[in-house]
Design an enzyme around this catalytic site. Structure first.
Site, PDB file in Angstrom:
ATOM      1  N   TRP A 163      -3.338  -3.197   8.054  1.00 11.29           N
ATOM      2  CA  TRP A 163      -3.648  -2.339   6.579  1.00 11.29           C
ATOM      3  C   TRP A 163      -2.883  -3.479   5.495  1.00 11.29           C
ATOM      4  CZ3 TRP A 163       0.137  -0.216   2.901  1.00 11.29           C
ATOM      5  CH2 TRP A 163      -0.317   0.343   1.733  1.00 11.29           C
ATOM      6  N   ASP A 329     -11.207   9.614  -7.663  1.00 16.99           N
ATOM      7  CA  ASP A 329     -10.926   9.287  -6.283  1.00 16.99           C
ATOM      8  C   ASP A 329     -10.166  10.724  -5.917  1.00 16.99           C
ATOM      9  OD1 ASP A 329      -8.950   8.079  -3.940  1.00 16.99           O
ATOM     10  OD2 ASP A 329     -10.357   6.263  -4.651  1.00 16.99           O
ATOM     11  N   ARG A 406      -0.878   9.686   8.182  1.00 21.56           N
ATOM     12  CA  ARG A 406      -0.798  10.005   6.711  1.00 21.56           C
ATOM     13  C   ARG A 406      -0.582  11.402   6.805  1.00 21.56           C
ATOM     14  NH1 ARG A 406      -4.971   9.102   1.669  1.00 21.56           N
ATOM     15  NH2 ARG A 406      -3.423   8.338   0.376  1.00 21.56           N
ATOM     16  N   LYS A 439     -17.248   7.676  -2.293  1.00 17.18           N
ATOM     17  CA  LYS A 439     -16.378   6.933  -1.533  1.00 17.18           C
ATOM     18  C   LYS A 439     -15.971   7.586  -0.311  1.00 17.18           C
ATOM     19  CE  LYS A 439     -11.965   4.734  -2.267  1.00 17.18           C
ATOM     20  NZ  LYS A 439     -10.746   4.298  -3.130  1.00 17.18           N
ATOM     21  N   ASP A 441     -13.844   8.078   2.867  1.00 19.32           N
ATOM     22  CA  ASP A 441     -12.680   7.622   3.294  1.00 19.32           C
ATOM     23  C   ASP A 441     -12.488   8.089   4.537  1.00 19.32           C
ATOM     24  OD1 ASP A 441     -10.285   5.926   3.131  1.00 19.32           O
ATOM     25  OD2 ASP A 441      -9.788   6.633   1.269  1.00 19.32           O
ATOM     26  N   ASN A 443      -8.805   7.715   6.858  1.00 16.21           N
ATOM     27  CA  ASN A 443      -7.401   7.337   6.898  1.00 16.21           C
ATOM     28  C   ASN A 443      -6.484   7.253   7.813  1.00 16.21           C
ATOM     29  OD1 ASN A 443      -7.441   6.054   4.097  1.00 16.21           O
ATOM     30  ND2 ASN A 443      -7.536   8.003   3.212  1.00 16.21           N
ATOM     31  N   ASP A 505      -7.154  -2.001   0.930  1.00 11.94           N
ATOM     32  CA  ASP A 505      -6.350  -1.212  -0.096  1.00 11.94           C
ATOM     33  C   ASP A 505      -5.429  -2.167  -0.936  1.00 11.94           C
ATOM     34  OD1 ASP A 505      -7.153   1.436   0.081  1.00 11.94           O
ATOM     35  OD2 ASP A 505      -5.474   1.896   1.264  1.00 11.94           O
TER      36      ASP A 505
HETATM   37  C1  GLA Z   1      -7.238   5.406   1.145  1.00  5.72           C
HETATM   38  C2  GLA Z   1      -8.040   4.683   0.225  1.00  5.72           C
HETATM   39  C3  GLA Z   1      -7.501   4.526  -1.228  1.00  5.72           C
HETATM   40  C4  GLA Z   1      -7.695   5.796  -1.778  1.00  5.72           C
HETATM   41  C5  GLA Z   1      -6.653   6.689  -1.070  1.00  5.72           C
HETATM   42  C6  GLA Z   1      -6.847   8.154  -1.657  1.00  5.72           C
HETATM   43  O1  GLA Z   1      -5.774   4.724   1.258  1.00  5.72           O
HETATM   44  O2  GLA Z   1      -8.197   3.414   1.029  1.00  5.72           O
HETATM   45  O3  GLA Z   1      -8.572   3.434  -1.677  1.00  5.72           O
HETATM   46  O4  GLA Z   1      -8.913   6.053  -2.049  1.00  5.72           O
HETATM   47  O5  GLA Z   1      -6.973   6.553   0.420  1.00  5.72           O
HETATM   48  O6  GLA Z   1      -6.013   9.185  -0.830  1.00  5.72           O
END
Ligand code: GLA
Length: 700
Positions: A163, A329, A406, A439, A441, A443, A505
């Site tokens: 990461w 976001d 997370r 976007k 995601d 995670n 990130d």
């Molecule tokens: C991840 C993405 C970030 C952001 C966060 C939001 O970490 O990589 O860019 O969007 O989630 O929770």
């Protein structure tokens, strides 16, 4: 049978010897005509004290035939049929492709090997399909694609990462033994990007023979490069299947992901050139051909603190700076005040957005920008209505404890109700609001990913593709960014249905230089999300002057990731400057030929993009220069006979610390021939660490 099949592309040849099984005997430079004696010339001797037969390194090497390295296929039928030996039963041959069907009547398995050599890009792709021709179940353990390498390919370049540090490269000798990477994280992963290069000793950006590989797959994989004890070598890649993950019933098939490969005789530049060409022609499809819009993404600007009035202020500032797409976001949906709750409840938080999302979107649109929204559909928080109502939709194994990642959990996309719910929710958002961009995601990694008790990474990955495909079929003008804590899901297969990657990130411009360089071997700049962050980077606390941040971001699909309302006028003027510079050059950046250069200073990256009439070259000083004076930059990609107007288009504005007098030409435009630029070069100013400049060479 015993014949040679010659596949040709613009610059390259692949020659396949078809005997009882198919074997690639050449993959590299173009062969004008295959000599009639070639079959004799390539006949291998049989060595003492080993098998009395020759064992070809076939398109699917078989243990059962005496291939003692990694076989292309593994599996069994209740303990039997575990060492199949195939014979060709059919072959379809065209100028650029062969499809060969092989069968083992004893093991009752059929293979279809497909190999396509793309004419214009020289990229080859290969996949294998296995069909269970028996009545009983076949437990498939592995089905990988194998491509051979010549024996002088003796150096490996592989990728590792984590990461905030994706696409790190590593070199090692490739003589005896080999390299193996196994990804069990359930997504493409930051750690094990499914790609590698093998080349002749010392291959570099601009020099040497190199073969490049990438497996287009967003789940688990095994990628290996092996040197056999007889010197023959190969790369092999396929999905990593967990025990019991793939059980084929009668007449059921399993199809491997595509393995992409290409050869270059001019170093890694020849590889990235070909992969970029291929991606542009065959992988990515943008819904429009308008330029890639400059983004502002709210994440690092406001995190979970969503106040519509304030967000509209951010949007106004963004538009003034030249931003063209504004993305809200994480933090907009019901109950999402931090990262511990609410994933799965994809409804607007009306406490935060009491007048709905519409006024915000209308404001963004009035300011001339498109609107985008963050989602993470594959996930669920325990603290959510979705989880409370459907705890059984979670991906995992009953009776075991599923660790959070997370603070969240993965949903079982093969659960049809869950799939439908996710489709309905995202479809509703895309229908209700004027959203042109998601976007998307993802995670966390997959632990004990079970569907009905069985391993489910394969099915989960396919279901993800199906979900995205279904949404895009309904909303074909929407673009999607593939984000996975930054660059955890970057590969060709996800790119077939997405339009941009959030590369990392890490917005630290210094780290980004290396991350983006690693990514540039496979992916063209227009899909590489790169944002200017605040002076102090949120993920490293390192500070960078705007010159370093601006130059680093403008080379990709550019954006900004900060709160413009809080920025000083001077900073905002600088953002506008870099956005304008990006817009000026984005057609070139997003369609030209990207390259990286071999340079004398190991603390410098020099890279650029070559267009028809103009080439721009970026020089980034990563750390203290290796020498007191820079060596002339010899620019090889220009036409020797052409004349160029050479101008510095970007320089650090801060005072120089390492230089008291700059070369005089910096304020003027030089006229230089390609021949002089190639052979003698251009002396640049001494750059301080963590600063960068850009030179333009315009054909006169
Ligand atoms: C991840 C993405 C970030 C952001 C966060 C939001 O970490 O990589 O860019 O969007 O989630 O929770």
């Amino acid at each position: 049978m015993n014949k040679l099949i010659h596949l040709t592309s613009k610059n390259h040849s692949i020659i396949v010897k078809v005997d009882s099984i198919p074997e690639i005997i050449h993959w590299g430079g173009k062969i004008n005509e295959v000599d009639s004696d070639l079959l004799f010339a390539i006949e291998r001797p049989i060595s003492q004290a080993r098998l009395d037969i020759d064992v070809p390194l076939s398109l699917c090497p078989e243990l059962g035939r005496g291939h003692f390295n990694a076989p292309g296929i593994e599996g069994h039928r209740n303990g039997t049929d575990w060492a199949p030996v195939f014979q060709i039963i059919d072959q379809q041959i065209e100028a650029q492709s062969i499809c060969i069907t092989l069968r083992d009547d004893i093991a009752q398995l059929e293979l279809l090997v497909e190999l396509h050599l793309d004419h214009d890009s020289d990229v080859v792709k290969k996949r294998i399909t296995v069909t269970n021709k028996g009545e009983s179940e076949y437990y498939l353990g592995k089905l990988s694609s194998t491509l051979p390498l010549p024996n002088h390919a003796n150096e490996l370049m592989t990728f590792h990462g984590r990461w905030c540090q994706e696409f790190q490269t590593q070199r090692q000798r490739f003589e005896h033994g080999g390299f193996m990477q196994q990804n069990r994280r359930g997504r493409t992963s930051h750690e094990n990007f499914p790609g590698l290069f093998v080349g002749e000793n010392g291959f570099s950006e601009q020099q040497g023979q190199v073969w490049g590989f990438h497996l287009g797959w967003s789940g688990n994989h095994e990628l290996r490069a092996d040197v056999r004890s007889d010197g023959r070598r190969f790369v092999q890649a396929g999905e990593l299947l967990f025990s019991g993950e793939c059980i084929l019933g009668a007449n059921e098939t399993y199809q491997s992901p595509w393995l992409y490969g290409c050869y270059s005789s001019n170093g890694l530049n020849g590889i990235s050139d070909r992969f970029h060409h291929y991606v542009r022609e065959h992988i990515i499809s943008f819904p429009t051909d308008k330029p890639r819009p400059v983004h502002l993404n709210t994440w690092e600007g406001i995190y979970f603190d969503h106040k519509p009035e304030y967000i509209m202020q951010m949007a106004s500032e963004a538009a003034d700076m030249g931003v063209e797409r504004f993305i809200i976001d994480d933090g907009w949906f019901i109950g999402r005040h931090d990262d511990k709750a609410a994933l799965g409840d994809w409804y607007l938080d009306e406490d935060k957005y009491s007048n709905g999302l519409e006024p915000v979107i209308a404001h963004v649109n009035e300011k001339g920008m498109e609107f985008g929204l963050w989602v993470e559909p594959e996930m669920v928080s325990k603290e959510s209505n979705l989880y409370r109502n459907h705890p059984d939709w979670m991906l995992g194994l009953e009776s075991y404890h599923q660790p959070s990642g997370r603070w969240q959990y993965v949903l079982d996309l093969q659960n049809t109700e869950c799939f439908q719910y996710l489709f309905d929710r995202i479809n509703d958002l895309l229908t209700r609001y004027n959203i042109t961009y998601l976007k998307w995601d993802m995670n966390r990694e997959l632990v004990q990913p079970g569907h009905n008790g069985r391993p489910a990474v394969h099915g989960q990955t396919k279901a993800l593709y199906a979900l995205v495909d279904k949404l895009l079929a309904q909303h074909p003008s929407v673009e999607i960014e593939s984000c996975s804590s930054g660059g955890g899901r970057i590969d060709f297969e996800i790119l077939k249905r997405t339009h941009r990657f959030w590369a990392s990130d890490c917005n630290d411009a210094l780290e980004r230089q290396t991350i983006q360089r690693g990514m540039s071997y496979f992916f063209p700049p227009e899909v590489m999300g790169a944002h200017i962050g605040p002076t102090e980077c949120h993920s490293t606390n390192r500070q960078h002057h705007i010159n370093m941040r601006g130059v680093t971001a403008l080379g990709g699909h550019m954006g900004v990731e900060l709160d413009p309302v809080k920025e000083a006028e001077e900073e905002k003027a600088a953002f506008s400057h870099y956005i304008a510079l990006h817009k000026k050059y984005r057609d070139l950046l997003h369609s030209g030929r990207s390259f990286r250069m071999d340079v004398a200073d190991k603390n410098q990256y020099v890279y650029g993009v070559q267009g028809e009439d103009e080439t721009i070259v970026t020089v980034c000083q990563l750390a203290m220069p290796s020498y007191a004076l820079p060596s002339p930059l010899r620019i090889t990609c220009v036409d020797a006979d052409a004349k160029y107007a050479v101008t510095l288009i970007e320089m650090p504005k801060a005072s120089f610390q390492l230089m008291k007098q700059a070369p005089k030409w910096l304020d003027q435009t030089l006229t230089l021939t390609g021949n002089n630029l190639q052979e003698i070069g251009l002396i640049l100013p001494i750059l301080d660490p963590e600063s960068a400049l850009i030179v333009s060479l315009k054909k006169i």
